[in-house]
Scaffold this motif. Structure first.
Motif, PDB file in Angstrom:
ATOM      1  N   ALA A 264       0.828  -1.205   0.000  1.00 26.28           N
ATOM      2  CA  ALA A 264       0.000   0.000   0.000  1.00 26.28           C
ATOM      3  C   ALA A 264       0.868   1.263   0.000  1.00 26.28           C
ATOM      4  CB  ALA A 264      -0.932  -0.009   1.212  1.00 26.28           C
ATOM      5  N   LEU A 265       1.935   1.256   0.814  1.00 24.76           N
ATOM      6  CA  LEU A 265       2.826   2.417   0.842  1.00 24.76           C
ATOM      7  C   LEU A 265       3.532   2.617  -0.501  1.00 24.76           C
ATOM      8  CD1 LEU A 265       4.400   1.990   4.403  1.00 24.76           C
ATOM      9  CD2 LEU A 265       2.730   3.719   3.685  1.00 24.76           C
ATOM     10  N   ARG A 266       3.943   1.535  -1.145  1.00 26.14           N
ATOM     11  CA  ARG A 266       4.595   1.654  -2.452  1.00 26.14           C
ATOM     12  C   ARG A 266       3.618   2.141  -3.525  1.00 26.14           C
ATOM     13  NH1 ARG A 266       9.629  -0.705  -2.773  1.00 26.14           N
ATOM     14  NH2 ARG A 266       9.424  -0.948  -5.029  1.00 26.14           N
ATOM     15  N   ALA A 267       2.356   1.779  -3.388  1.00 32.81           N
ATOM     16  CA  ALA A 267       1.358   2.275  -4.326  1.00 32.81           C
ATOM     17  C   ALA A 267       1.185   3.784  -4.174  1.00 32.81           C
ATOM     18  CB  ALA A 267       0.023   1.562  -4.109  1.00 32.81           C
ATOM     19  N   VAL A 268       1.145   4.262  -2.936  1.00 30.41           N
ATOM     20  CA  VAL A 268       0.920   5.691  -2.690  1.00 30.41           C
ATOM     21  C   VAL A 268       2.122   6.519  -3.121  1.00 30.41           C
ATOM     22  CG1 VAL A 268       0.492   7.436  -0.930  1.00 30.41           C
ATOM     23  CG2 VAL A 268      -0.701   5.239  -0.825  1.00 30.41           C
ATOM     24  N   PHE A 269       3.326   6.089  -2.749  1.00 29.93           N
ATOM     25  CA  PHE A 269       4.503   6.943  -2.938  1.00 29.93           C
ATOM     26  C   PHE A 269       5.356   6.576  -4.152  1.00 29.93           C
ATOM     27  CE2 PHE A 269       3.629   7.165   1.696  1.00 29.93           C
ATOM     28  CZ  PHE A 269       3.360   8.526   1.768  1.00 29.93           C
ATOM     29  N   TYR A 270       5.232   5.353  -4.663  1.00 29.93           N
ATOM     30  CA  TYR A 270       6.004   4.974  -5.853  1.00 29.93           C
ATOM     31  C   TYR A 270       5.110   4.744  -7.077  1.00 29.93           C
ATOM     32  CZ  TYR A 270       9.918   4.141  -2.640  1.00 29.93           C
ATOM     33  OH  TYR A 270      10.911   4.278  -1.699  1.00 29.93           O
ATOM     34  N   GLY A 271       3.797   4.788  -6.882  1.00 30.70           N
ATOM     35  CA  GLY A 271       2.891   4.570  -7.997  1.00 30.70           C
ATOM     36  C   GLY A 271       2.774   3.123  -8.427  1.00 30.70           C
ATOM     37  N   ALA A 273       0.794   0.516  -8.264  1.00 31.73           N
ATOM     38  CA  ALA A 273      -0.554   0.033  -7.957  1.00 31.73           C
ATOM     39  C   ALA A 273      -1.059  -0.809  -9.113  1.00 31.73           C
ATOM     40  CB  ALA A 273      -1.490   1.212  -7.699  1.00 31.73           C
ATOM     41  N   ARG A 274      -1.647  -1.940  -8.756  1.00 41.73           N
ATOM     42  CA  ARG A 274      -2.253  -2.829  -9.751  1.00 41.73           C
ATOM     43  C   ARG A 274      -3.671  -3.159  -9.305  1.00 41.73           C
ATOM     44  NH1 ARG A 274       2.811  -4.382  -8.778  1.00 41.73           N
ATOM     45  NH2 ARG A 274       2.113  -5.853  -7.200  1.00 41.73           N
ATOM     46  N   ASP A 275      -4.433  -3.717 -10.273  1.00 46.06           N
ATOM     47  CA  ASP A 275      -5.816  -4.052  -9.931  1.00 46.06           C
ATOM     48  C   ASP A 275      -5.885  -5.109  -8.840  1.00 46.06           C
ATOM     49  OD1 ASP A 275      -6.565  -2.260 -11.840  1.00 46.06           O
ATOM     50  OD2 ASP A 275      -7.046  -3.758 -13.371  1.00 46.06           O
TER      51      ASP A 275
END
Length: 648
Positions: A264-271, A273-275
């Motif tokens: 979740a943190l990598r999705a927020v700050f590194y983009g 994100a996958r389905d």
């Protein structure tokens, strides 16, 4: 060519010459600027090797200073967690012209061992954690790190020492740390706030943590993350992980969702994100992170909507934060700039120093030697040197382009300037033509003045001739004292003309009447009266009318015979007086015309004198055509004959 046409032609030529001179000046300026730029670029390229060497030496010196401090710090940390282990040895080398960093352990015999390949996992955990702490501090960005199983290879009896080092480093460096671990909570230090995973992914994973304790430790405006809330994120239906300053730990069984927090943190700050981040059967996954001032950073992954990713920052009341008139809400696949700027959780030197990857818990040790040296480039001083090296590379490329394009353009400019070689000569010629045109224009103006005076003289000459003709006519008239007799004679002549016309008319009538009477007298007396008929009646009527006409003609002849032989004098002489007045007006007009003729003759003499002076000034040549001319022919509409050679 007329003087005006010549002046206009010279003016057009002057304008064309001015445009050509401006074009030449622009080309010369561009050529000179290109020459200066090419010379400067070549000068910098000549110093390229010296500058590169200087920057490399400066970088080497900076790296060597960093190596000494890094070795000391890493060795101390290793001894703290793993007493008796060999000291850490850092060696900076060069591979293909780039700095390369070897991280190993120094044996008692002076040899070196690779940390990752020649030692156990515990040493790898300790050195990797220490390198990450150093990188975050040197980067000068967001002071937050998330470690996923960074203690996975440390023996349980050494876990307390590992977390004591982590707690001490976080306290000294002002870091906030989240550690994901499967170790028993008994191995954690007293300053670590521990939260536990509970529940099951099918029904929704839960998090049990010291929310009140964490909230009480925060000052309102202190930098750091207050909580991480996961809604419909993989196994989490709705769970909140409380965070406090310093070290925080999340523990629990395997395959329950601990690493989901890292994803979740990598999705927020590194983009990243996958389905698959979205909980099964749900339309979107939402991640919320509490930040300073009661605000909330929100990230939403919504697979079937556009934009698929949405970042937003909210005030405590839920409204969007407004910065410089713009709402902080951005959609897309790349992390917005305002997220990096406000929170500083980003890649540094292409290294993920803040949030560890679940599958690669070892930081930097698994990278190749050239990439390992990137940690030495983190920091203000090393950053300056790195920026200078990048600038030097860009400048070399620019200088090579300047030389290549500049020389090609200089050659083209020289070709363009060749047609302008005779421009100065043309400028001088045009200046001469302009001066000559000025002289011609001045002569033409004087000639026009002379022509005007000549026209006036011709007009006066014609007036003089007309006045002379009128004067001759007036001289032929009788003297003033005979004007009254002239009027009387004119009146008598008109009267006699009228009487004559009347006498002629009466004579005609009398002759017809006499002829008719003779015819009647010749008839025999005692003619028998014929029987009345229509024809006889008509003849009788005609005869009666003729008789009457005869009687009237005889009466008019008797009256004309009584007229006197001469016409009497007229009592009224008004026409004669009018004629006398007109003769007086003509005498006054003749005197005025005589005066104007005298004035015209004086003007003609002055014009002839000025014409002679003009010819003397021009050397006996006509100012309009330049041909030889004589004073007597100059005024005759330029129709003068060339002088004979001996006269010229």
């Amino acid at each position: 060519m007329a003087p005006d046409e010549a002046a206009r032609a010279v003016e057009r030529l002057g304008r064309a010459l001015a445009r050509a001179e401006a074009r030449r000046a622009a080309l010369i300026d561009e050529r000179d600027e290109r020459v200066r730029a090419v010379a400067a670029a070549k000068g910098r390229l000549d110093l390229r090797d010296a500058v590169d060497l200087c920057l490399r030496e400066l970088q080497q010196e900076t790296h060597q200073r960093s190596l000494a401090s890094f070795e000391t710090l890493l060795s101390a940390l290793v001894q703290e967690v793993l007493p008796g282990e060999k000291p850490v040895s850092l060696e900076l080398t060069t591979e293909r012209g780039l700095p390369a960093l070897d991280i190993g352990l120094l044996r008692p015999d002076g040899g070196r061992e690779d940390v990752l390949e020649d030692n156990g996992g515990a040493m790898t955990n300790v050195v990797g954690m220490a390198l990450r702490l150093i990188a975050v501090v040197k980067a000068g960005v967001g002071r937050f790190i998330a470690l996923d199983e960074a203690d996975c290879w440390i023996a349980p009896d050494r876990v307390p020492a590992f977390y004591r080092v982590l707690e001490d480093g976080a306290a000294r460096l002002g870091l906030q740390c989240l550690a994901i671990s499967h170790h028993d909570t008994a191995g954690f230090g007293p300053a670590t706030r521990v939260s536990r995973i509970g529940g099951h992914p099918a029904s929704g994973v839960l998090i049990d943590g010291p929310a009140e304790v964490c909230a009480a430790e925060w000052a309102p405006d202190a930098t750091g993350f207050r909580f991480i809330r996961l809604t419909d994120v993989q196994g989490f239906a709705d769970a909140t992980l409380p965070l406090g300053p310093g070290v925080n730990a999340l523990v629990g069984p395997n395959n329950r969702g601990k690493s989901t927090v890292i994803r979740a943190l990598r999705a927020v700050f590194y983009g990243e994100a996958r389905d698959g981040l979205v909980r099964a059967g749900k339309p979107a996954a939402r991640i919320e992170i509490g930040v300073a001032g009661g605000r909330t950073l929100r990230f939403v992954r919504q697979p079937k909507r556009t934009p698929v990713n949405l970042w937003s920052l909210h005030e405590p009341d839920g409204s969007l934060v407004v910065e410089n008139g713009a709402h902080l809400e951005t959609g897309g696949r790349d992390v917005p700039d305002w997220v990096d700027r406000l929170f500083g959780i980003t890649r540094v030197e292409e290294l993920e120093v803040h949030v560890a990857h679940q599958k690669f818990p070892v930081f930097l040790l698994g990278e190749k030697a050239p990439k390992r040296s990137a940690v030495l480039s983190i920091g203000r001083e090393a950053g300056y040197i790195r920026d200078m090296q990048a600038l030097q590379r860009e400048r070399i490329v620019d200088d090579q382009r300047i030389v290549r394009e500049g020389e090609r353009r200089i050659t083209a400019l020289r070709d363009l300037l060749e047609p302008f070689a005779e421009l100065d000569t043309l400028s001088a010629a045009v200046a001469d033509l302009r001066e000559e045109a000025g002289r011609i224009a001045a002569g033409a103006a004087r000639l026009r003045a002379v022509e005007g005076r000549a026209a006036e003289l011709a007009r006066l000459s014609r007036a003089r001739a007309a006045a002379a003709a009128r004067s001759a006519a007036l001289i032929a008239l009788p003297a003033p004292e005979g004007v009254a007799d002239l009027g009387r004679l004119l009146a008598e002549a008109r009267h006699r003309e009228g009487v004559g016309q009347r006498l002629l008319a009466a004579s005609g009538g009398l002759a017809r009447a006499t002829a008719q009477a003779a015819v009647l007298a010749a008839l025999p007396a005692g003619l028998p009266v014929p029987r009345a008929s229509a024809a006889a009646e008509r003849h009788a009527t005609v005869l009666a009318r003729l008789t009457r006409d005869l009687a009237r003609a005889q009466a008019r002849a008797q009256a004309l015979g009584a007229l006197p032989p001469a016409a009497p004098a007229l009592a009224q002489n008004a026409p004669s007086l009018s004629a006398a007045a007109r003769l007086q007006d003509l005498a006054a007009t003749l005197a005025a015309a005589t005066a104007r003729v005298a004035e015209a003759e004086a003007g003609l003499a002055a014009i002839e004198a000025e014409t002679a002076a003009l010819l003397a000034a021009t050397g006996g040549r006509c100012p309009a055509c330049g041909g030889p001319a004589a004073p007597g022919t100059l005024l005759d509409g330029h129709r003068h004959a060339p002088l004979r050679p001996e006269a010229a």
